[in-house]
Each structure stands twice: as structure tokens, then as C-alpha cells.
Scaffold this motif. Structure first.
Motif, mmCIF file in Angstrom:
data_model
loop_
_atom_site.group_PDB
_atom_site.id
_atom_site.type_symbol
_atom_site.label_atom_id
_atom_site.label_comp_id
_atom_site.label_asym_id
_atom_site.label_seq_id
_atom_site.Cartn_x
_atom_site.Cartn_y
_atom_site.Cartn_z
ATOM 1 N N GLN A 338 1.046 -1.341 0.120
ATOM 2 C CA GLN A 338 -0.235 0.038 0.254
ATOM 3 C C GLN A 338 1.229 1.670 0.122
ATOM 4 O OE1 GLN A 338 -2.053 -1.091 3.120
ATOM 5 N NE2 GLN A 338 -4.526 -1.793 1.824
ATOM 6 N N ALA A 339 1.568 1.058 0.410
ATOM 7 C CA ALA A 339 3.278 2.463 0.391
ATOM 8 C C ALA A 339 3.848 2.531 -0.613
ATOM 9 C CB ALA A 339 4.248 1.781 2.232
ATOM 10 N N ALA A 340 3.317 1.718 -0.749
ATOM 11 C CA ALA A 340 4.621 1.729 -2.709
ATOM 12 C C ALA A 340 3.573 2.070 -3.697
ATOM 13 C CB ALA A 340 4.987 -0.078 -3.124
ATOM 14 N N ALA A 341 2.120 2.139 -3.871
ATOM 15 C CA ALA A 341 1.208 2.251 -4.597
ATOM 16 C C ALA A 341 1.055 4.105 -4.356
ATOM 17 C CB ALA A 341 -0.312 1.260 -4.164
ATOM 18 N N ASN A 342 0.902 4.578 -2.830
ATOM 19 C CA ASN A 342 0.061 5.319 -2.234
ATOM 20 C C ASN A 342 1.757 5.984 -1.296
ATOM 21 O OD1 ASN A 342 -2.614 5.626 -3.425
ATOM 22 N ND2 ASN A 342 -2.262 3.262 -2.629
ATOM 23 N N PRO A 343 2.611 6.456 -1.592
ATOM 24 C CA PRO A 343 3.871 6.985 -0.913
ATOM 25 C C PRO A 343 3.467 8.471 -0.092
ATOM 26 C CG PRO A 343 4.642 7.318 -3.168
ATOM 27 C CD PRO A 343 3.007 6.901 -3.697
ATOM 28 N N GLU A 344 3.720 8.471 0.875
ATOM 29 C CA GLU A 344 3.928 10.216 0.952
ATOM 30 C C GLU A 344 3.723 11.199 0.589
ATOM 31 O OE1 GLU A 344 2.645 11.351 4.503
ATOM 32 O OE2 GLU A 344 2.154 9.166 4.858
ATOM 33 N N LEU A 345 3.503 12.694 -0.044
ATOM 34 C CA LEU A 345 4.420 13.755 -0.822
ATOM 35 C C LEU A 345 5.289 14.452 -0.143
ATOM 36 C CD1 LEU A 345 0.956 14.351 -1.887
ATOM 37 C CD2 LEU A 345 2.737 12.565 -3.151
ATOM 38 N N THR A 346 6.530 13.555 -0.145
ATOM 39 C CA THR A 346 7.072 14.874 0.880
ATOM 40 C C THR A 346 8.242 15.309 -0.389
ATOM 41 O OG1 THR A 346 8.911 12.958 0.968
ATOM 42 C CG2 THR A 346 7.362 13.197 2.472
ATOM 43 N N GLU A 347 9.550 15.952 0.335
ATOM 44 C CA GLU A 347 10.697 16.421 -0.746
ATOM 45 C C GLU A 347 11.869 15.816 -0.203
ATOM 46 O OE1 GLU A 347 10.828 20.544 -1.195
ATOM 47 O OE2 GLU A 347 8.485 20.467 -1.668
ATOM 48 N N TYR A 348 11.634 14.415 0.703
ATOM 49 C CA TYR A 348 12.547 13.771 1.114
ATOM 50 C C TYR A 348 13.649 12.940 -0.238
ATOM 51 C CZ TYR A 348 10.380 14.269 5.795
ATOM 52 O OH TYR A 348 10.569 15.261 6.339
ATOM 53 N N TYR A 349 14.607 12.929 -0.118
ATOM 54 C CA TYR A 349 15.516 12.606 -0.857
ATOM 55 C C TYR A 349 16.418 11.402 -0.463
ATOM 56 C CZ TYR A 349 13.602 15.757 -5.033
ATOM 57 O OH TYR A 349 13.368 16.308 -5.336
ATOM 58 N N TYR A 350 16.927 11.498 0.766
ATOM 59 C CA TYR A 350 17.651 10.939 1.503
ATOM 60 C C TYR A 350 16.732 10.759 3.245
ATOM 61 C CZ TYR A 350 20.605 13.517 -1.453
ATOM 62 O OH TYR A 350 21.091 14.439 -2.558
ATOM 63 N N TYR A 351 18.024 9.326 3.443
ATOM 64 C CA TYR A 351 17.685 8.270 5.374
ATOM 65 C C TYR A 351 18.558 8.475 5.828
ATOM 66 C CZ TYR A 351 16.485 4.315 3.002
ATOM 67 O OH TYR A 351 15.754 3.306 1.772
ATOM 68 N N VAL A 352 19.198 8.302 6.650
ATOM 69 C CA VAL A 352 19.627 7.173 7.406
ATOM 70 C C VAL A 352 19.446 6.875 8.712
ATOM 71 C CG1 VAL A 352 21.090 9.779 8.562
ATOM 72 C CG2 VAL A 352 22.496 7.086 8.100
ATOM 73 N N THR A 353 20.031 5.511 9.127
ATOM 74 C CA THR A 353 19.878 5.470 10.367
ATOM 75 C C THR A 353 19.703 6.006 11.913
ATOM 76 O OG1 THR A 353 21.617 3.759 10.471
ATOM 77 C CG2 THR A 353 19.678 2.701 9.815
ATOM 78 N N LYS A 354 18.948 6.378 12.708
ATOM 79 C CA LYS A 354 19.429 7.404 13.832
ATOM 80 C C LYS A 354 20.875 7.339 14.624
ATOM 81 C CE LYS A 354 15.273 9.043 14.170
ATOM 82 N NZ LYS A 354 13.682 9.631 15.060
ATOM 83 N N HIS A 355 20.878 5.939 15.185
ATOM 84 C CA HIS A 355 21.854 5.515 15.934
ATOM 85 C C HIS A 355 22.173 3.894 15.279
ATOM 86 C CE1 HIS A 355 20.988 9.085 18.234
ATOM 87 N NE2 HIS A 355 20.445 8.792 17.759
ATOM 88 N N GLU A 356 23.628 3.679 15.602
ATOM 89 C CA GLU A 356 23.434 1.925 15.923
ATOM 90 C C GLU A 356 22.778 1.020 16.159
ATOM 91 O OE1 GLU A 356 26.146 -1.007 13.924
ATOM 92 O OE2 GLU A 356 26.802 1.126 14.190
ATOM 93 N N GLY A 357 21.984 -0.260 15.540
ATOM 94 C CA GLY A 357 21.021 -0.359 15.770
ATOM 95 C C GLY A 357 19.927 -0.163 15.737
ATOM 96 N N ASP A 358 19.626 1.214 15.708
ATOM 97 C CA ASP A 358 17.498 1.713 15.973
ATOM 98 C C ASP A 358 17.047 1.778 14.511
ATOM 99 O OD1 ASP A 358 16.049 3.823 16.294
ATOM 100 O OD2 ASP A 358 17.184 5.184 16.691
ATOM 101 N N ARG A 359 15.908 0.801 14.936
ATOM 102 C CA ARG A 359 15.095 1.211 13.948
ATOM 103 C C ARG A 359 14.597 2.461 12.827
ATOM 104 N NH1 ARG A 359 12.612 -4.207 14.194
ATOM 105 N NH2 ARG A 359 10.765 -3.641 14.055
#
Length: 377
Positions: A338-359
Motif C-alpha cells: 500500500q505504501a509503494a502504491a501510495n507514498p507520502e508526498l514529501t521532498e525527501y531524497y535521503y534517509y539514514v538510521t538514527k543510531h547504531e542498531g536503531d530501527r
């Protein structure tokens, strides 16, 4: 000479009525047989015959209505297997149960569920319903869950064909070897005629299509019957997905499945699935490399990606190849599809995990923001 004006009154006087009566008497003396409508050669049904026909139609219609609404079609001694899809509400379940003949009326089911206050307790899955069950018995079974009916096996979201095959071998105590299961799962052409959505599957593989769920495990189950059960479930689950947005962006349903598999492995938290999806859409729109570690891990057959893996020669290496991978990297769950068919509408181009082992992840629009998050203590 001026013609005399003749008028017609809605209240004719005595003279007018006499003239009209005289005309009627004269008309009756004429032979009008040649202008009268011809009688039909088809005999007219008598009132008594017509009454009988009407009675029979009402009787048959009433009987059919009573049969469909008064009693379940499933009789004592009958059994039916039913799959209740994830996300089904009481109304959806009631419709399925009535259609399959387990209950007589879906509205009665919905009302009873509401009276009991158990709408949130009805569990999805495969069930075996028997004829003669009361509403409360049906509802009770749905509250307990599918495990009450069968021995079961579970395929978690995000598993590959290889992992699924290994689980099947384990659950059947070797009766269905992983190699046998994989041999069928790697030949989508065997199932394409019954499941048209498999057309064009990458490398003729069922990767991504074996829907993750808890399934019944019968003693006479085969690799083929299990695969068909899982493909049918995929078909049922995705029927509820709105693909309009992805279609407007030029993505096929198979490409949506590919994106969903990436989301499943990248977004550990449910609330981040739509955000990860937006990053993928935005990067595709801009022609950027996706640079998704999960795809590289799939290509390399590893869990943790190292810098050396980023140079691997594979169409699944999203650090080296433009666009989406050619096929799914796992079997995603419904939420990821469902998320793949209807993504959030954002201007994000990057993401990275917050901390080691963080989800969870930091999401950013610019590369500078992204680097700042990477270097964040």
C-alpha cells in the motif's frame, strides 16, 4: 366577407350537446370495419390463467429470497475453507461469510458483532467453517483465530523464496524438501495461466509473490498446493490496493511490488513505510541512483552490506544501476504494498538510521542535511 369565429367551450350548452349526440348516432350507421384495428391471432390469456402465472412467479421469487436470506447455504455436514484478508472489517467479513453460505445474512452478523463489542478482535487468516454453526460460534472462531482450525505455518514479511522453502521443509518435517519447493517457485510459467499477474516476472521467478501470512498446513499438502494457496492470497490481498497514484506515475503493478519489497527491508517501523516510499519516488523522478543497501544485500546474499559489496556486479546493485531493480528482493506485506502504491508526498531524497542498531531513520531533503545526520552524535 368576414368568417364567423367558432369557439369551443369546456362547458357546452344544450344545443351543442344535442348536435354532438346527433353526430354519434349518425356515425354508428357507417361501416367502420375497414378502419378498426385488427384482432390479434394470439389468444388472450384468461384472467384465471394469468392469476396462476403471477402466483407462481411470486412463489418462486419468494422462495428464492427466503433461501438466500433466511438460512445459510452451508448445511449440516458441509465444510468450507475461507480466507479472511488482513484489514477486513466486520462488514467485509460478513459479506464473505454470506457469499460462502456460512451465515444467512451479513447485516445480522455485523449487528451481533457490534452488540458483543468484538469488532477489533476478529482475526484474519484461513478458517474451516462447518454447516450449522450459529452466529456466536462463527464469531467465536474468528476471535480465537485460524490456529483453532489447523496446524499452521507462518511466513514472515520480508522473507525470500529461499527462506520460505526452508520453512516449508521444516514445517513438513522434510516431506516437502526445500529443493522441490524452490524448483516450482523458480518457474512462474507453471502458474501464469491461472495467475495472470505473474506475466513478465523477472527471471521467471515467484520472488515477491508468495504472500507472507499464517497458512493452514494439511497432511496432504504439496509444494504445488502451498504455492497456489500463497499466490491466491496475494491476489486477494492486492485486490484491495488502490494503484491509481502509481499508475499515474508510470509504474506497473510489478514495479510497485518491487518498490514494496525494498520498503519492507528498509523500513522497520510501520510509520516510516510511506516516507521511504516517497524517497524512492522522488529519486526515480529526478533520475538519481536509489542506493538502497537492502537491494545490494540481496544481490550479495548477505545481511550486512560492506563498502566492498557496493561494487558488486549485479542488476540489483542500486549503487551502480539506474532505476529500480529488475525484480522484488523479498515478499512484502500488505502495508508495504500500500505504501509503494501510495507514498507520502514529501521532498525527501535521503534517509539514514538514527543510531547504531536503531530501527528509525532521519529523513532529509538536501545532501548537506543528510551528511549532518550521518555525523550526528
Amino acid at each position: 366577407m368576414t368568417a364567423r369565429k367558432i369557439t369551443y367551450s369546456s362547458h357546452p350548452n344544450h344545443a351543442a350537446r344535442l348536435a354532438h349526440a346527433k353526430g354519434e348516432r349518425q356515425f354508428r350507421t357507417y361501416d367502420t370495419s375497414h378502419i378498426r384495428p385488427k384482432k390479434s391471432k394470439i389468444p388472450i390469456l384468461s384472467a384465471s390463467i394469468l392469476a396462476i402465472i403471477v402466483f407462481l412467479l411470486v412463489f418462486w421469487g419468494g422462495s428464492a429470497l427466503l433461501k438466500s436470506c433466511g438460512n445459510p447455504a452451508l448445511q449440516e455436514g458441509d465444510e468450507v475453507e475461507i480466507s479472511i484478508p488482513d484489514g477486513s472489517g466486520a462488514k467485509d467479513i460478513g459479506t464473505i461469510l454470506q457469499t460462502e453460505g456460512v451465515i444467512a445474512n451479513s447485516n445480522d452478523f455485523v449487528k451481533r458483532v457490534a452488540d458483543l463489542g468484538v469488532a477489533s478482535e476478529l482475526k484474519p487468516g484461513f478458517y474451516l467453517f462447518k454447516g450449522g454453526m450459529t452466529l456466536d460460534q462463527v464469531i467465536g472462531l474468528l476471535r480465537v483465530g485460524p490456529e483453532a482450525n489447523y496446524e499452521t505455518f507462518t511466513i514472515p514479511e520480508g522473507w525470500t523464496l529461499a527462506q520460505t522453502a526452508a520453512r516449508i521443509e521444516e514445517e513438513t518435517e522434510g516431506r516437502i524438501p526445500a529443493e522441490e519447493f524452490l524448483a516450482l517457485a523458480k518457474d512462474a510459467s507453471l502458474y501464469a495461466s491461472d495467475y495472470p499477474f505473474l506475466s513478465g516476472a523477472y527471471n521467471n521467478s515467484l520472488e515477491g509473490f508468495l504472500f507472507p501470512k499464517t497458512y493452514p498446513l494439511k497432511g496432504n499438502a504439496t509444494a504445488d498446493s502451498i504455492i497456489r494457496m500463497m499466490l491466491s492470497q496475494y491476489q486477494t490481498e492486492t485486490a484491495m490496493v488502490d494503484f491509481a497514484f502509481s499508475g499515474e506515475h508510470g509504474l506497473s503493478r510489478y514495479e510497485v511490488l518491487v518498490i514494496a519489497s525494498l520498503i519492507e527491508r528498509e523500513a522497520a517501523l510501520a510509520e516510516e513505510r510511506g516516507l521511504v516510499s516517497s524517497v524512492i519516488y522522488n529519486r526515480l523522478e529526478e533520475g538519481m541512483l536509489l542506493q538502497i543497501d537492502a537491494a545490494v544485500a540481496y544481490a550479495a546474499g548477505v545481511v550486512d552490506v560492506t563498502p566492498e559489496h557496493l561494487a558488486i556486479d549485479s542488476p540489483f546493485n542500486t549503487y551502480q544501476n539506474q532505476g529500480l531493480p529488475p525484480g522484488p528482493i523479498c515478499s512484502p506485506g500488505l502495508a508495504s504494498i500500500q505504501a509503494a502504491a501510495n507514498p507520502e508526498l514529501t521532498e525527501y531524497y535521503y534517509y539514514v538510521t538514527k543510531h547504531e542498531g536503531d530501527r528509525s531513520h532521519f529523513f532529509s531533503t538536501t545532501y548537506e542535511e543528510h551528511e549532518a545526520y550521518i555525523n550526528k552524535d
